[in-house]
Write a protein that holds these residues in place. Structure first.
Motif, short mmCIF file in Angstrom:
data_model
loop_
_atom_site.label_atom_id
_atom_site.label_comp_id
_atom_site.label_asym_id
_atom_site.label_seq_id
_atom_site.Cartn_x
_atom_site.Cartn_y
_atom_site.Cartn_z
N THR A 7 0.72 -1.27 -0.04
CA THR A 7 0.06 -0.08 -0.12
C THR A 7 1.00 1.21 -0.13
N LEU A 8 1.89 1.22 0.77
CA LEU A 8 2.79 2.44 0.80
C LEU A 8 3.62 2.60 -0.60
N PHE A 9 3.88 1.61 -1.15
CA PHE A 9 4.38 1.53 -2.63
C PHE A 9 3.35 2.13 -3.51
N ALA A 10 2.06 1.76 -3.39
CA ALA A 10 1.15 2.22 -4.31
C ALA A 10 0.94 3.74 -4.21
N LEU A 11 0.90 4.01 -2.89
CA LEU A 11 0.62 5.64 -2.59
C LEU A 11 1.87 6.45 -3.16
N ILE A 12 3.25 5.90 -3.07
CA ILE A 12 4.51 6.44 -3.45
C ILE A 12 4.23 6.46 -5.11
N VAL A 13 3.97 5.56 -5.83
CA VAL A 13 3.62 5.47 -7.40
C VAL A 13 2.53 6.58 -7.56
N LEU A 14 1.54 6.67 -6.78
CA LEU A 14 0.58 7.79 -7.06
C LEU A 14 1.10 9.11 -6.98
N ILE A 15 1.96 9.43 -5.91
CA ILE A 15 2.48 10.58 -6.13
C ILE A 15 3.31 10.93 -7.07
N ILE A 16 4.23 9.89 -7.43
CA ILE A 16 4.93 10.16 -8.69
C ILE A 16 4.16 10.31 -10.06
N TYR A 17 3.33 9.53 -10.37
CA TYR A 17 2.26 9.88 -11.12
C TYR A 17 1.58 11.26 -11.11
N ILE A 18 1.35 11.77 -9.96
CA ILE A 18 0.53 13.13 -9.81
C ILE A 18 1.72 14.13 -10.52
N VAL A 19 2.87 14.03 -9.86
CA VAL A 19 3.95 15.08 -10.24
C VAL A 19 4.47 15.16 -11.60
N TYR A 20 4.63 13.82 -12.14
CA TYR A 20 5.11 13.63 -13.56
C TYR A 20 4.45 13.15 -14.39
N PHE A 21 3.08 12.88 -14.42
CA PHE A 21 2.42 12.25 -15.35
C PHE A 21 2.05 13.58 -16.65
N THR A 22 2.22 12.90 -17.80
CA THR A 22 2.07 13.74 -18.96
C THR A 22 1.24 13.02 -19.94
N VAL A 23 0.98 13.63 -21.05
CA VAL A 23 0.01 13.05 -22.24
C VAL A 23 0.81 12.02 -22.83
N THR A 24 1.98 12.15 -23.06
CA THR A 24 2.95 11.06 -23.43
C THR A 24 3.74 10.72 -22.41
N PHE A 25 4.18 9.21 -22.48
CA PHE A 25 4.88 8.90 -21.14
C PHE A 25 5.33 7.37 -21.50
N SER A 26 6.29 6.96 -20.73
CA SER A 26 6.83 5.51 -20.85
C SER A 26 6.24 4.55 -20.00
N VAL A 27 5.87 3.35 -20.45
CA VAL A 27 5.31 2.26 -19.73
C VAL A 27 5.96 1.21 -20.25
N ASN A 28 6.45 0.37 -19.31
CA ASN A 28 7.41 -0.69 -19.43
C ASN A 28 8.42 -0.56 -20.61
N ASN A 29 8.74 0.69 -20.65
CA ASN A 29 9.86 0.92 -21.88
C ASN A 29 9.31 1.25 -23.16
N ASN A 30 7.97 1.49 -23.12
CA ASN A 30 7.27 1.87 -24.26
C ASN A 30 6.69 3.15 -24.36
N MET A 31 6.94 4.01 -25.27
CA MET A 31 6.19 5.26 -25.23
C MET A 31 4.53 5.24 -25.72
N VAL A 32 3.60 5.84 -24.66
CA VAL A 32 2.42 5.79 -25.06
C VAL A 32 1.89 7.35 -24.98
N THR A 33 1.04 7.32 -26.08
CA THR A 33 0.42 8.91 -26.29
C THR A 33 -0.86 8.76 -26.23
#
Length: 111
Positions: A7-33
Motif C-alpha cells: 500500500t505504501l508503494f502504491a501511494l508513492i507511485v501515485l504521488i510520482i504519477y501526479i507530479v510527473y504524469f504527462t500525455v506522452t509517457f513511458s510504460v514498460n519501456n514503451n512510449m504511450v500517447t
C-alpha cells in the motif's frame, strides 16, 4: 489500521504519477500517447485512454464499479481493493483531464 508495504508503494507511485504524469509517457519501456480530445475524436481518445490505463495497470476504476465504503469490520482485502480503486480513479481522472482541451473540461469531475 496498519499500512502494508504494498500500500505504501502504491501511494508513492501515485504521488510520482501526479507530479510527473504527462500525455506522452513511458510504460514498460514503451512510449504511450493519449491523443488530446478535441470534441470530434472521442472514439480515438477513448481507445487511447483505455489502452494507456491498461498498460499502466491502473484501469481498475474504468472496468469495475466503486467498492462500497469501508467500515470498521472491513477486511484487509476489502481495504486493499478500495485503496487500489481510489488510486486508479485518481490517475484515470488526472489522465483524462490532462488530455482534454480546456473548453471541454467543465463536465469532468475533479474527484
Amino acid at each position: 489500521y496498519k499500512v502494508s508495504s504494498d500500500t505504501l508503494f502504491a501511494l508513492i507511485v501515485l504521488i510520482i504519477y501526479i507530479v510527473y504524469f504527462t500525455v506522452t509517457f513511458s510504460v514498460n519501456n514503451n512510449m504511450v500517447t493519449i491523443e488530446v480530445l478535441t470534441g470530434s475524436n472521442f472514439k480515438k481518445w477513448k481507445e487511447d485512454i483505455e489502452f494507456t490505463m491498461k498498460m499502466a495497470d491502473v484501469d481498475l476504476s474504468l472496468v469495475t464499479d466503486k467498492a462500497g465504503e469501508l467500515i470498521v469490520a472491513s477486511t484487509d482485502d476489502e481495504k486493499l481493493v478500495h485503496a487500489a480503486w481510489i488510486k486508479s480513479n485518481c490517475i484515470c481522472l488526472l489522465s483524462m483531464r490532462r488530455s482534454i482541451l480546456d473548453h471541454l473540461k467543465s463536465g469532468i469531475p475533479t474527484d
